[in-house]
Motif scaffolding. Structure first.
Motif, mmCIF file in Angstrom:
data_model
loop_
_atom_site.group_PDB
_atom_site.id
_atom_site.type_symbol
_atom_site.label_atom_id
_atom_site.label_comp_id
_atom_site.label_asym_id
_atom_site.label_seq_id
_atom_site.Cartn_x
_atom_site.Cartn_y
_atom_site.Cartn_z
ATOM 1 N N VAL A 20 74.314 40.661 69.380
ATOM 2 C CA VAL A 20 73.248 39.760 68.952
ATOM 3 C C VAL A 20 71.952 40.321 69.519
ATOM 4 C CG1 VAL A 20 72.322 37.421 69.035
ATOM 5 C CG2 VAL A 20 74.802 37.783 68.927
ATOM 6 N N LEU A 22 68.196 39.956 70.142
ATOM 7 C CA LEU A 22 67.053 39.046 70.220
ATOM 8 C C LEU A 22 65.881 39.717 70.924
ATOM 9 C CD1 LEU A 22 69.004 35.832 71.280
ATOM 10 C CD2 LEU A 22 68.277 36.498 68.975
ATOM 11 N N SER A 45 74.124 41.035 64.586
ATOM 12 C CA SER A 45 73.206 39.996 64.139
ATOM 13 C C SER A 45 71.866 40.220 64.827
ATOM 14 C CB SER A 45 73.773 38.623 64.512
ATOM 15 O OG SER A 45 72.861 37.608 64.192
ATOM 16 N N GLY A 47 68.193 38.424 65.353
ATOM 17 C CA GLY A 47 67.417 37.203 65.203
ATOM 18 C C GLY A 47 65.965 37.483 64.859
ATOM 19 N N ASN A 74 67.320 39.961 60.367
ATOM 20 C CA ASN A 74 66.077 39.214 60.441
ATOM 21 C C ASN A 74 65.199 40.034 61.386
ATOM 22 O OD1 ASN A 74 64.074 37.266 60.347
ATOM 23 N ND2 ASN A 74 65.448 35.554 60.774
#
Length: 131
Positions: A20, A22, A45, A47, A74
């Motif tokens: 993830v 971020l 993923s 963010g 994203n």
């Protein structure tokens, strides 16, 4: 999952976990010394606050992120050039995944030289950077 909250640089290799992002993930350090590939054996993923930096040092020498799982995008993608002027019309397969794909980068920036960069999401299981 492996959570990237601030900057993290990987010089290629393998991650066996869900990732993830971020923060900022840079596959190389902006200077090509090899053809770094980061393999994620899990899902990736990114963010809204996440940044992925891809360095391109030549037509066949560039960072690659290969995800053996799902990819959800994203945030930002930055393209960095290492003493290379690609000209127009070259395609770099910078991201690939084997599972489901979702989303797109909300921001995209090519840094260095006056190249009109675009992203191509039209090929299944790939995100290509086009000069």
């Amino acid at each position: 999952p492996l959570r990237i909250i601030v900057s993290d640089i990987w010089l290629g290799g393998n991650i066996v976990a869900n990732v993830v992002n971020l923060g900022t993930l840079a596959i190389s350090n902006g200077t090509m010394v090899a053809n770094p590939t980061l393999n994620v054996f899990g899902n990736y993923s990114q963010g809204a606050s996440g940044v992925l930096n891809i360095t391109i040092g030549g037509a066949a020498t560039y960072d690659q992120l290969n995800v053996f799982g799902d990819m959800a995008l994203n945030g930002s993608l930055n393209i960095l050039l290492d003493n290379y002027n690609p000209g127009d019309g070259l395609t770099f397969n910078a991201l690939s995944f084997t599972g489901q794909g979702a989303g797109q980068f909300s921001q995209f920036q090519g840094l260095g030289n006056n190249v009109n960069w675009t992203l191509d999401y039209n090929i299944a299981n790939q995100v290509n950077v086009v000069s």
